[in-house]
Design a protein around this motif. Sequence first.
Motif, mmCIF file in Angstrom:
data_model
loop_
_atom_site.group_PDB
_atom_site.id
_atom_site.type_symbol
_atom_site.label_atom_id
_atom_site.label_comp_id
_atom_site.label_asym_id
_atom_site.label_seq_id
_atom_site.Cartn_x
_atom_site.Cartn_y
_atom_site.Cartn_z
ATOM 1 N N ALA A 136 0.960 -1.068 -0.230
ATOM 2 C CA ALA A 136 0.061 0.285 0.136
ATOM 3 C C ALA A 136 0.884 1.135 -0.378
ATOM 4 C CB ALA A 136 -0.947 -0.460 1.166
ATOM 5 N N LEU B 209 -2.991 -4.416 -4.811
ATOM 6 C CA LEU B 209 -3.883 -5.463 -3.294
ATOM 7 C C LEU B 209 -4.811 -6.309 -3.753
ATOM 8 C CD1 LEU B 209 -3.745 -1.745 -1.155
ATOM 9 C CD2 LEU B 209 -2.143 -3.695 -1.327
ATOM 10 N N PHE C 101 -7.354 -3.880 0.789
ATOM 11 C CA PHE C 101 -7.093 -2.768 0.676
ATOM 12 C C PHE C 101 -9.105 -2.421 0.788
ATOM 13 C CE2 PHE C 101 -10.902 0.414 -1.712
ATOM 14 C CZ PHE C 101 -9.929 1.767 -2.133
#
Length: 101
Positions: free
Chosen positions: A41, A47, A52
């Motif tokens: 991230a 991701l 997320f």
Amino acid sequence: MADPFDRERFAATVRRRLDGISTRQAVATWPTLNVAMISRARNGENLTIGSFLALCKALRLRPFDFHVDGAKRRRVTRKTIFQQAVTASVSRETRPQSGAR
């Protein structure tokens, strides 16, 4: 094809929220997160949707704040599928030898 997810803005927001907090401290604070997830991230890498959403929940972010309105997505139609390159089927180059498996 434009990506409807603003990856750079998400990475900047995560870095700002975790400023002064080590990755290990963040994992200890939020058990749903892990080191690899936080690292991806912070670096703006791909991701999964689960990662997320877990990051958004832990850092109190709104997921739709990172959605880009008006991003054009490529349409998938039968014509575009038939125009995709496909590897031709060919016979094997090696033949099984007698007695070998």
